[in-house]
Scaffold this motif. Structure first.
Motif, PDB file in Angstrom:
ATOM      1  N   LEU A 258      -2.107  -6.769   6.165  1.00  0.00           N
ATOM      2  CA  LEU A 258      -1.682  -6.245   4.553  1.00  0.00           C
ATOM      3  C   LEU A 258      -1.521  -7.575   3.632  1.00  0.00           C
ATOM      4  O   LEU A 258      -2.013  -7.458   2.513  1.00  0.00           O
ATOM      5  N   ARG A 259      -0.969  -8.245   4.011  1.00  0.00           N
ATOM      6  CA  ARG A 259      -0.490  -9.719   3.307  1.00  0.00           C
ATOM      7  C   ARG A 259      -2.024 -10.294   3.055  1.00  0.00           C
ATOM      8  O   ARG A 259      -2.590 -10.703   2.269  1.00  0.00           O
ATOM      9  N   ASP A 260      -2.790 -10.401   4.072  1.00  0.00           N
ATOM     10  CA  ASP A 260      -4.158 -11.094   3.872  1.00  0.00           C
ATOM     11  C   ASP A 260      -4.873 -10.514   3.059  1.00  0.00           C
ATOM     12  O   ASP A 260      -5.775 -11.006   2.127  1.00  0.00           O
ATOM     13  N   LEU A 261      -5.053  -9.035   3.284  1.00  0.00           N
ATOM     14  CA  LEU A 261      -5.931  -7.995   2.373  1.00  0.00           C
ATOM     15  C   LEU A 261      -5.338  -8.363   0.789  1.00  0.00           C
ATOM     16  O   LEU A 261      -6.215  -8.525  -0.217  1.00  0.00           O
ATOM     17  N   ALA A 262      -3.999  -8.607   0.558  1.00  0.00           N
ATOM     18  CA  ALA A 262      -3.488  -8.974  -0.908  1.00  0.00           C
ATOM     19  C   ALA A 262      -4.000  -9.903  -1.325  1.00  0.00           C
ATOM     20  O   ALA A 262      -4.193 -10.129  -2.601  1.00  0.00           O
ATOM     21  N   LEU A 263      -4.081 -11.122  -0.596  1.00  0.00           N
ATOM     22  CA  LEU A 263      -4.441 -12.452  -1.227  1.00  0.00           C
ATOM     23  C   LEU A 263      -6.170 -12.535  -1.269  1.00  0.00           C
ATOM     24  O   LEU A 263      -6.459 -13.407  -1.587  1.00  0.00           O
ATOM     25  N   ARG A 264      -6.971 -11.556  -0.930  1.00  0.00           N
ATOM     26  CA  ARG A 264      -8.380 -11.518  -1.139  1.00  0.00           C
ATOM     27  C   ARG A 264      -8.956 -11.719  -2.488  1.00  0.00           C
ATOM     28  O   ARG A 264      -8.139 -10.883  -3.428  1.00  0.00           O
ATOM     29  N   PRO A 265      -9.779 -12.462  -2.891  1.00  0.00           N
ATOM     30  CA  PRO A 265     -10.217 -12.461  -4.257  1.00  0.00           C
ATOM     31  C   PRO A 265     -10.807 -10.806  -4.704  1.00  0.00           C
ATOM     32  O   PRO A 265     -10.552 -10.565  -5.886  1.00  0.00           O
ATOM     33  N   GLU A 266     -11.365 -10.223  -3.860  1.00  0.00           N
ATOM     34  CA  GLU A 266     -11.905  -8.816  -4.153  1.00  0.00           C
ATOM     35  C   GLU A 266     -10.595  -7.896  -4.570  1.00  0.00           C
ATOM     36  O   GLU A 266     -10.841  -7.151  -5.543  1.00  0.00           O
ATOM     37  N   THR A 267      -9.307  -8.028  -3.877  1.00  0.00           N
ATOM     38  CA  THR A 267      -8.369  -7.455  -4.186  1.00  0.00           C
ATOM     39  C   THR A 267      -7.712  -7.703  -5.554  1.00  0.00           C
ATOM     40  O   THR A 267      -7.495  -6.993  -6.405  1.00  0.00           O
ATOM     41  N   GLY A 268      -7.840  -8.981  -5.773  1.00  0.00           N
ATOM     42  CA  GLY A 268      -7.398  -9.519  -6.948  1.00  0.00           C
ATOM     43  C   GLY A 268      -7.997  -8.862  -8.599  1.00  0.00           C
ATOM     44  O   GLY A 268      -7.679  -8.660  -9.247  1.00  0.00           O
ATOM     45  N   ARG A 269      -9.415  -8.904  -8.159  1.00  0.00           N
ATOM     46  CA  ARG A 269     -10.445  -8.132  -9.355  1.00  0.00           C
ATOM     47  C   ARG A 269     -10.025  -6.716  -9.460  1.00  0.00           C
ATOM     48  O   ARG A 269     -10.321  -6.367 -10.371  1.00  0.00           O
TER      49      ARG A 269
END
Length: 453
Positions: A258-269
């Motif tokens: 979950l933390r890795d997913l949160a830091l993905r650029p796609e998540t940020g956008r």
């Protein structure tokens, strides 16, 4: 010309009213990052309280045929149980009326929709509000990874998306029963909660994440637990990263993905686009999303930094107001403008809350905690102003104020209370010529000026 003070309270808060809200970006962010005073003033019942209430109600239901006194005890407790559930909605309205920190309320509404849950199982009734206050509200000015973990690993989310019924095919229970894997939670984590639709993942990632999430369950006390006997053994790969090992994945592995997913650029956008679209129009032609995404990635998912980037954009302070208020937003801002006593609203019984807020919300197209699916309520503003729902808004504006306010204000004063210098000349002219106070107040609340933010 609309002042920045007025614009801030309407676009980024819960509306103008007797109690002022933060009026400039620095003040808005300072209050957002400070103590949650509205939650302190109007606390929500905890999950533990709701579980204890449900257990007591179950006991009284089983014993109700033993005597007339037992039947009366059950009937009275059930009535109070329902009133207390209704007061959760009253508490939410009371916070919007009372607050000087309107952005916190607006963000809580946004994130509750982003992490939508619906009480589709009987045991979930009355517990969604506790979930929002426990898993979402504390993190609206914090780090997205913390919110993602708190929301996904919450008993309400686990039950809502049937994760407690997902069994690893090669787990001890799976081999013995032939039980099947449930991909609901894994799919929504990737598609809705983090990366977003169209991001660079495929069905294999969904399947591997679903296997990694097996073992998540809820015990009888409504606490999240990990049941190794239902967890799929072996390592799983999600977006090319391996989690777990020979033994079934444990909670540390689930938190890691979950933390890795949160830091993905796609998540940020994805998160930045949704937040920008929530507050602004014409997002695709704005630089806001790029600025917010950069702030997200540079800060490691700090949501305060993302909001600071939004508030720093010139388009955040441009008129006109053009986002249609969702029904709850409309009702909350209307009751705030009308000066309702938040203490009385928070204590209002089921009948009053139902008549003033809950049933009108449903008629306007937004059933209380009743989104049609895990993707939440409509994103398209036009969905909120279809003929039937718009008629419900106008009907409430024209008839309800006189039923809930002891003495209606002069409409010529009320238009300033409700809209300040954002009121159009046409509206001011029409209100001044209204034949009755009821009609004048109704004109203000049903106007496009007030219905948008």
């Amino acid at each position: 010309m609309t002042s920045r003070s007025t614009l801030a309270q309407i676009r980024f808060g819960t509306g103008l009213g007797v109690r002022a809200q933060a009026e400039d970006p620095d003040q808005i962010l300072r209050r957002l990052q400070g103590r949650d005073l509205a939650a302190d003033e109007f606390p929500m019942e905890t999950m533990q309280t709701r579980v204890a209430d449900a257990l007591r109600l179950h006991e009284l239901r089983r014993a109700r045929h033993e005597s007339d006194a037992a039947q009366n005890s059950f009937t009275n407790y059930r009535r109070e149980f329902r009133n207390r559930v209704a007061r959760q909605l009253g508490t939410r309205v009371a916070r919007a009326i009372w607050t000087e920190d309107g952005l916190r309320e607006r963000l809580t509404w946004f994130w509750a929709d982003h992490f939508t849950t619906v009480p589709h199982r009987v045991q979930m009734l009355g517990r969604i509000s506790a979930y929002v206050d426990m898993a979402i509200r504390p993190h609206v000015a914090g780090n997205f990874a913390d919110m993602l973990e708190a929301a996904i690993l919450n008993p309400i989310m686990i039950r809502y998306l049937d994760q407690d019924r997902s069994i690893g095919p090669n787990s001890p229970v799976g081999l013995r029963r032939g039980a099947s894997l449930n991909e609901n939670l894994a799919r929504e984590v990737l598609e809705l909660h983090s990366l977003g639709v169209g991001a660079n993942y495929d069905q294999r990632d969904v399947r591997q994440l679903a296997e990694l999430l097996t073992g998540l369950s809820v015990n009888t006390d409504w606490q999240m637990v990990f049941r190794a006997a239902t967890a799929e053994p072996g390592a799983e790969q999600v977006l090319g990263v391996s989690y777990g090992g020979d033994e079934p994945a444990e909670l540390d592995d689930l938190r890691a993905v979950l933390r890795d997913l949160a830091l993905r650029p796609e998540t940020g956008r994805h998160i930045s686009w949704k937040l920008a679209d929530y507050f602004l129009t014409d997002v695709e032609n704005s630089g806001a999303v790029d600025a917010m995404t950069s702030a997200y990635l540079e800060s490691g998912g700090d949501l305060s930094a993302v909001m600071a980037a939004l508030l720093d954009r010139p388009e955040a302070w441009q008129m006109p107001f053009s986002k249609v208020k969702r029904p709850f937003h409309f009702l909350a801002s209307a009751t705030r403008a009308l000066g309702l006593d938040p203490e009385e609203v928070s204590r209002a019984p089921l009948g009053v809350i139902g008549r003033v807020v809950q049933r009108p919300m449903a008629a306007m197209g937004q059933s209380w905690q009743g989104a049609q699916g895990p993707d939440g309520y409509f994103d398209d503003d036009q969905e909120w102003i279809r003929s039937q729902s718009l008629a419900a808004r106008i009907g409430w504006a024209m008839t309800m104020p006189s039923q809930i306010v002891r003495s209606l204000p002069d409409p010529r004063q009320f238009v300033d209370t409700a809209l300040g210098d954002a009121a159009s000349d046409d509206l001011i002219w029409s209100v001044a010529r209204a034949e009755t106070r009821e009609a004048g107040i109704g004109l203000v609340l049903s106007s496009p000026d007030f219905q948008r933010s």
